[in-house]
Design an enzyme around this catalytic site. Sequence first.
Site, short mmCIF file in Angstrom:
data_model
loop_
_atom_site.label_atom_id
_atom_site.label_comp_id
_atom_site.label_asym_id
_atom_site.label_seq_id
_atom_site.Cartn_x
_atom_site.Cartn_y
_atom_site.Cartn_z
CB ALA A 91 4.44 -2.45 0.37
CB CYS A 92 0.62 1.52 0.22
SG CYS A 92 -0.07 1.21 -1.42
N GLY A 93 2.64 2.96 2.10
CA GLY A 93 2.84 3.34 3.49
C GLY A 93 1.55 3.90 4.04
#
Length: 543
Positions: free
Chosen positions: A26-28
Site C-alpha cells: 500500500a502507498c505511504g
Amino acid sequence: MHPHPRDHRSTLDGGHAAGLSPEHDACGVGFVATLSGRPDPTLLAVGLEALRRLRHRGGVAADGRTGDGAGVMTEIPRRLLARELASRGVRLPAEDDFALAACFFPTAPEAERRAQRLLEEACRQQGLAVLAWRPVPVDLDALGPIAAASRPALWHAVIVRGPRVAPGLAFDRALYLARRAFERRAAAFVQREGRDGAPAAGPAPAGLRKPYIASMSSRTVVYKGLVMAGDLDRFYRDLRDPDFATRFVIFHQRYSTNTTPTWERAQPFRLLGHNGEINTLQGNVNGIAAREPWLRVPDWPELAPAAVAPVIDPEGSDSAMLDNVLELLVLAGRDPLHALLMLVPEAWEKVADLPPALRDFYRFHACLTEPWDGPAALIFSDGRWVGARLDRNGLRPLRYTVLKSGLVVAASEAGVLDAEPADVEEHGKLGPGQMIAVDLATGRFLRDGEVKAEVAARRPYGQWVRQIVRYPDEPGAEDAAPASGGRDLEPDPPAMAPPVHARRAGRPGSQAPTDGRRRIRAPAPSPPPRSPRWPPSAGPGRS
C-alpha cells in the site's frame, strides 16, 4: 538511500515477492504543517525524512533503482524563485500576481520548444503571460535505468496575470482553463501513425511524450517522479536548497497496483495524495460524464463543457481521476474540506446520533453526486488548507501528532517523526469517515467534529433538503408538495443535477422507491424547472 533488499520487488505483474506480507502493499502518504503561519525553511527536511521512513511501502522496478513513484507538494518557494530569476535580471512579481507551472515536456528539442509555445498561447488566451522559463535543476545520477529512459524534460513556467484577471479565485480559474486548453492541444501532440494509417499502438518514445503539467497554481508546486523515496531530494536539487521555505509538505510513496508506473502517475497530484483504491470508479466516472453537458457556475461565465470536458482524464489512475473532480469542485467555489466531505462521505444514513446539520449536509449532497468509495486515505491541500480524510470503510491507516511547538504531522504509520513525549500536545488516529485539517492562514488545527460542524453550518442545507427530498418514514412524505417550486433555493441553488435514477423517481406517476432510501419529489408545475447545473457553485467566492 535504498530500501532493504526484500523491498526490491517488481510491481509490473501485480504479484508479491516471496516472503513479503500484504501489509507492505500500500502507498505511504502524509503531511507535515506548521501552525505558525510563516514559511519555515526547516520544514521541507522534516517532510523528506518522513517520506524516507515510508520507503518500504513503495514498489521498485526490476532495475532495483526505479521506484513506482515518489513526490512532495509544497508552497511555491518564493525566496528561492526570486533569487533564481534575479540572477537572470527578472524580477518576481508580488505573491498574488504570479503562479508556477511544473511541466513534464518531451525531450526532443523541437517537441520541447513546441510544448512551450503551446502553453504560452494557452495562457495568452486567458489573459495570462509566461514571464520566464526555468529548467528545473536535477541530478540524473539519482535515477535508475528505467526511470532515466522515460524521463521528461522538466521545466518551471513562471506565469503572471494580466490586468483583466483579478487575483485569488479568478486567477486560479484562468490558470485552470489555460491548462485544460493546453491539454486538449497536447492530446494530439505525439499522434503517430502505423502502417495502415491508424494511430500506432504502444507508448510514445520518451523524446516525443505527450506534455503533462504536474501542477499549475498560484500557491502550490509539485515535485515528483519515478524515483525512490530516499532519492527525491538527490534528483530535485531545489529540495536541498536552504532558501526553500514552506508552511506545509505533502509527501507520497507509491505502490502501483492497478496501473503501470509512469512519471505522470507519481503522486501527489494537483490537490491530493491517495493511499488505496477507488472501488466505485466506473460508476463515478460515468456519473461525472453524464453531468458534463450541464457544466455551469453562475459567477464563472468562462466555464463551459467544451472548455473542460472530459473533466476526468481517462489515462489517469483512479487517484488522478478523483483529483480531477476535486479540483473542479474547489474552483467552482468550495474549499477542499467541503468538496471531500461531499465526494467521500462517511456512512451517515444509519447513524442515530449524527448532528442534524451534518445529516442535512449529507442528504443534500447525496442528491448531487455519488460517493467515491475506497478504501482510501487522502491527504490534500489547496495552499490554504492542508488535511487528511479517511473514507467510510476506514481500511487505510492514518495517524497524527500535534506538537507543542505547533508542528502537525499525519501519516500512514506512526514513527515518521521523532518527538519526545514531553513535546507532544496530542496523538490521534482517523477512524472511518473522519477528517482533520490545518488552516494555514490562521494557524488553527481542526479535529473531525470541528471540520464537519463548520462546513455544515455554512449554508441552510436543512431548508434546501426539505424542499427537494422526502424520506418515506417522514410524516407527510407520500403526499407533501413543495412549498415554493425551488424558488427559496436562491441565491445559492443546488447546481449539480441529481443522479438520473433519482430524477426519474421524482416524476409524477413514477414508481415510488421501495428500498427505504430518499424520495426525490417532482418539481412544481410553475415556475418551470431550472436547467440543472454542474458542478455546484458555492456562490461568490469560496465557501
